[in-house]
Motif scaffolding. Structure first.
Motif, PDB file in Angstrom:
ATOM      1  N   ILE A   1       0.864  12.222  29.095  1.00  0.00           N
ATOM      2  CA  ILE A   1      -0.007  10.960  30.351  1.00  0.00           C
ATOM      3  C   ILE A   1       0.230  11.275  31.590  1.00  0.00           C
ATOM      4  O   ILE A   1      -0.670  11.865  32.905  1.00  0.00           O
ATOM      5  CB  ILE A   1      -0.177   9.897  30.133  1.00  0.00           C
ATOM      6  CG1 ILE A   1      -0.511   9.131  28.504  1.00  0.00           C
ATOM      7  CG2 ILE A   1      -0.796   9.060  30.878  1.00  0.00           C
ATOM      8  CD1 ILE A   1      -1.734   9.532  28.043  1.00  0.00           C
ATOM      9  N   MET A   2       1.833  12.233  31.167  1.00  0.00           N
ATOM     10  CA  MET A   2       1.995  12.264  32.255  1.00  0.00           C
ATOM     11  C   MET A   2       1.407  13.409  33.440  1.00  0.00           C
ATOM     12  O   MET A   2       1.385  13.058  34.436  1.00  0.00           O
ATOM     13  CB  MET A   2       3.507  12.565  32.455  1.00  0.00           C
ATOM     14  CG  MET A   2       4.608  12.853  33.725  1.00  0.00           C
ATOM     15  SD  MET A   2       6.567  13.099  33.558  1.00  0.00           S
ATOM     16  CE  MET A   2       6.234  15.009  32.593  1.00  0.00           C
ATOM     17  N   PRO A   3       1.113  14.520  33.252  1.00  0.00           N
ATOM     18  CA  PRO A   3       0.243  15.953  33.453  1.00  0.00           C
ATOM     19  C   PRO A   3      -0.615  15.388  33.883  1.00  0.00           C
ATOM     20  O   PRO A   3      -1.050  15.943  35.049  1.00  0.00           O
ATOM     21  CB  PRO A   3       0.511  17.027  31.748  1.00  0.00           C
ATOM     22  CG  PRO A   3       1.191  16.211  30.619  1.00  0.00           C
ATOM     23  CD  PRO A   3       2.210  14.594  31.120  1.00  0.00           C
ATOM     24  N   LEU A   4      -0.995  14.761  33.668  1.00  0.00           N
ATOM     25  CA  LEU A   4      -2.614  13.898  34.046  1.00  0.00           C
ATOM     26  C   LEU A   4      -2.237  13.438  35.347  1.00  0.00           C
ATOM     27  O   LEU A   4      -2.629  13.482  36.670  1.00  0.00           O
ATOM     28  CB  LEU A   4      -3.354  13.474  33.268  1.00  0.00           C
ATOM     29  CG  LEU A   4      -3.540  13.647  31.539  1.00  0.00           C
ATOM     30  CD1 LEU A   4      -4.420  12.304  31.019  1.00  0.00           C
ATOM     31  CD2 LEU A   4      -5.113  14.692  31.623  1.00  0.00           C
TER      32      LEU A   4
ATOM     33  N   ALA B   1       3.006  23.815  37.218  1.00  0.00           N
ATOM     34  CA  ALA B   1       4.566  24.540  37.458  1.00  0.00           C
ATOM     35  C   ALA B   1       5.560  23.460  38.087  1.00  0.00           C
ATOM     36  O   ALA B   1       7.338  23.123  36.703  1.00  0.00           O
ATOM     37  CB  ALA B   1       4.942  25.620  38.910  1.00  0.00           C
ATOM     38  N   ALA B   2       5.165  22.656  38.877  1.00  0.00           N
ATOM     39  CA  ALA B   2       5.749  21.307  38.846  1.00  0.00           C
ATOM     40  C   ALA B   2       6.335  20.369  37.742  1.00  0.00           C
ATOM     41  O   ALA B   2       7.256  19.920  37.902  1.00  0.00           O
ATOM     42  CB  ALA B   2       5.250  20.146  40.064  1.00  0.00           C
ATOM     43  N   TYR B   3       5.386  20.422  36.705  1.00  0.00           N
ATOM     44  CA  TYR B   3       5.259  19.261  36.187  1.00  0.00           C
ATOM     45  C   TYR B   3       6.145  20.441  34.605  1.00  0.00           C
ATOM     46  O   TYR B   3       7.015  19.583  34.203  1.00  0.00           O
ATOM     47  CB  TYR B   3       4.674  19.323  34.498  1.00  0.00           C
ATOM     48  CG  TYR B   3       3.626  19.132  33.267  1.00  0.00           C
ATOM     49  CD1 TYR B   3       4.611  17.828  33.340  1.00  0.00           C
ATOM     50  CD2 TYR B   3       3.377  19.380  32.154  1.00  0.00           C
ATOM     51  CE1 TYR B   3       4.707  17.659  31.898  1.00  0.00           C
ATOM     52  CE2 TYR B   3       3.848  19.523  30.674  1.00  0.00           C
ATOM     53  CZ  TYR B   3       4.751  18.546  30.414  1.00  0.00           C
ATOM     54  OH  TYR B   3       4.523  17.817  29.195  1.00  0.00           O
TER      55      TYR B   3
ATOM     56  N   TYR C   1       9.034  12.329  41.178  1.00  0.00           N
ATOM     57  CA  TYR C   1       8.895  12.609  39.703  1.00  0.00           C
ATOM     58  C   TYR C   1      10.178  12.815  39.397  1.00  0.00           C
ATOM     59  O   TYR C   1      10.705  12.724  37.872  1.00  0.00           O
ATOM     60  CB  TYR C   1       7.877  13.046  39.552  1.00  0.00           C
ATOM     61  CG  TYR C   1       5.824  13.025  38.831  1.00  0.00           C
ATOM     62  CD1 TYR C   1       5.675  12.308  38.075  1.00  0.00           C
ATOM     63  CD2 TYR C   1       5.860  13.395  40.206  1.00  0.00           C
ATOM     64  CE1 TYR C   1       4.485  12.274  38.157  1.00  0.00           C
ATOM     65  CE2 TYR C   1       4.686  12.575  40.784  1.00  0.00           C
ATOM     66  CZ  TYR C   1       3.762  11.798  38.716  1.00  0.00           C
ATOM     67  OH  TYR C   1       2.513  11.507  39.414  1.00  0.00           O
ATOM     68  N   LEU C   2      11.308  13.259  39.682  1.00  0.00           N
ATOM     69  CA  LEU C   2      12.140  14.422  38.734  1.00  0.00           C
ATOM     70  C   LEU C   2      12.989  13.140  38.967  1.00  0.00           C
ATOM     71  O   LEU C   2      13.962  12.589  37.981  1.00  0.00           O
ATOM     72  CB  LEU C   2      13.123  15.335  39.225  1.00  0.00           C
ATOM     73  CG  LEU C   2      12.236  16.250  40.151  1.00  0.00           C
ATOM     74  CD1 LEU C   2      12.509  17.381  40.704  1.00  0.00           C
ATOM     75  CD2 LEU C   2      12.465  17.199  38.708  1.00  0.00           C
ATOM     76  N   ALA C   3      13.595  12.146  39.512  1.00  0.00           N
ATOM     77  CA  ALA C   3      14.266  11.149  40.352  1.00  0.00           C
ATOM     78  C   ALA C   3      13.687   9.533  39.136  1.00  0.00           C
ATOM     79  O   ALA C   3      14.277   9.736  37.745  1.00  0.00           O
ATOM     80  CB  ALA C   3      14.278  10.382  41.289  1.00  0.00           C
ATOM     81  N   ALA C   4      12.521   9.445  38.948  1.00  0.00           N
ATOM     82  CA  ALA C   4      12.383   8.828  37.122  1.00  0.00           C
ATOM     83  C   ALA C   4      12.501   9.794  36.105  1.00  0.00           C
ATOM     84  O   ALA C   4      12.882   9.423  35.285  1.00  0.00           O
ATOM     85  CB  ALA C   4      10.633   8.580  37.613  1.00  0.00           C
TER      86      ALA C   4
END
Length: 422
Positions: free
Chosen positions: A239-242, A252-254, A308-311
């Motif tokens: 789900i996160m990639p979506l 690349a960010a994912y 997203y990195l913090a999460a």
């Protein structure tokens, strides 16, 4: 230096040699288990399959995996841990070689399902063997190292897979087969049978098959709470990639977020035992599940890579803290004679979560948008309460199991052998 030596002893010291051979086999197996990661690309790019057909074939691998978990648990209890590990790895290596040279899509689909079976069979046997040889007071350390090896191996697998896929898909399958064979050789040479067969009277013989595990309410409550954790975690790859794409972030960010989480586990997992050993297991699981809930709930407010990195930092720490006590409780709730079967039922939570997370999560994300992550956080917080409520009851159950097994008839009827009732 003294502090480093003490940390090393607390982290890796005092575990039996058989455990380290099992650990080495798991690491080698995970580093080499990369071919199936690229199965869908192989089918579409090399074999000319449609995306829909590729999805069916990959699904066959998943269905085989669910069946393999149950079969592996039964065989681990009846046939033996060593035999199950050895023959599942040998069979997997042979099937992977056949996959490398298979040309017809129907044959590839059948092979994918069979490989799914034999890839999943060793899981319950690995854990049952670890529980057999590691004393209870050292299992937290053992399971922590097992989780670390699994993730280190998966990180290595992802790196090698990318290189080999660019060079040759044939090499991808053959190197995978070679790594699987290497694991089989380690088991054959160094891992003895750890299953000890005991005589039991009709009154003390446990229920046959999987019935005992599937009717054990305390155990199933724990499995249900683990399922929640698995569903939350599975969202990182489903789900996160979506959600990141909807926020305008690239693939690349994912990849950066996934690599960041993997690096955290590889670097930080070895420090986990010293953080959790002084605390009750259900409290650790409540805290870790709470961190997962907060981490995924934070995605409702994330719209850039730093957020997203913090999460990911929050939920990865939660996963790291949860791994050792989760495996320990699973081992403690498993009666000795049914250890493999209980592991099998426990491990079914992960393929089930891998199915449910995208199936329900996709619908939820489509209709709720960012509020999906608030719902995820709410489910996680409900599991926190579940752990706090169920924890004391689990502790009483574990104490009763230990007392019963100390007084039950358990005269060993023979040497540790590979033979037994099927």
């Amino acid at each position: 230096m003294g502090g480093v030596r003490r940390w090393l002893h607390d982290t890796v010291g005092g575990l039996p040699a058989t455990y380290w051979y099992l650990w080495s086999g798991l690491l080698v197996n995970r580093v080499g288990a990369f071919a199936m990661l690229f199965l869908s690309l192989y089918l579409t790019e090399v074999r000319g399959a449609s995306k829909a057909l590729a999805g069916v074939v990959v699904g066959a691998y998943g269905i085989g995996g669910a069946a393999g978990v149950l079969l592996g648990g039964v065989l681990a209890d009846n046939w033996g841990r060593r035999a199950t590990l050895l023959w599942s790895h040998l069979t997997a290596a042979a099937l992977m070689v056949l996959m490398a040279f298979a040309g017809h899509l129907a044959a590839i689909a059948v092979l994918a399902a069979l490989i799914g079976v034999v890839h999943s069979m060793p899981g319950p046997a690995f854990v049952a063997a670890i529980v057999d040889v590691v004393p209870p007071e050292k299992r937290s350390r053992a399971f922590n190292l097992q989780f670390w090896a699994f993730n280190l191996g998966m990180a290595g697998a992802s790196f090698l897979a990318g290189l080999l896929a660019q060079a040759s898909y044939l090499a991808l399958f053959l190197v995978d087969a070679g790594a699987t064979l290497a694991t089989a050789l380690i088991i054959a040479a160094r891992v003895p049978e750890t299953l000890v067969r005991r005589s039991r009277t009709p009154d003390t013989r446990p229920p046959s098959g999987l019935r005992a595990a599937l009717t054990d309410r305390t155990f199933l409550a724990f499995v249900g709470l683990t399922f929640v954790l698995a569903v939350l975690t599975a969202q990182t790859s489903t789900i996160m990639p979506l959600a990141m794409r909807a926020d305008g972030l690239s693939s690349a960010a994912y990849g950066t977020v996934v690599a960041f989480g993997g690096a955290l586990i590889v670097v930080g997992q070895l420090f986990v035992p010293r953080l959790i050993d002084r605390h009750r297991k259900h409290v650790v699981l409540a805290v870790s599940t709470g961190l997962l809930a907060v981490g995924f709930g934070a995605l409702a407010f994330a719209d850039a890579l730093p957020a997203y990195l913090a999460a990911a930092l929050i939920w990865t720490v939660g996963s790291m803290l949860a791994a050792p006590p989760n495996a320990e409780i699973n081992a403690e709730l498993s009666p000795t004679a049914l250890r493999g079967r209980y592991q099998a039922v426990f491990y079914l939570t992960f393929p089930a979560a891998a199915f449910l997370a995208p199936a329900l999560g996709g619908v939820s994300l489509q209709h709720l948008g960012d509020r999906h992550w608030i719902v995820s956080a709410g489910v996680g917080l409900a599991a926190v309460i579940g752990h706090l409520v169920a924890g004391p009851r689990r502790e009483r159950r574990v104490a009763a199991l230990r007392a019963a097994e100390r007084t039950a008839p358990d005269a060993v009827t023979g040497e540790r052998t590979l033979t037994g009732a099927a």
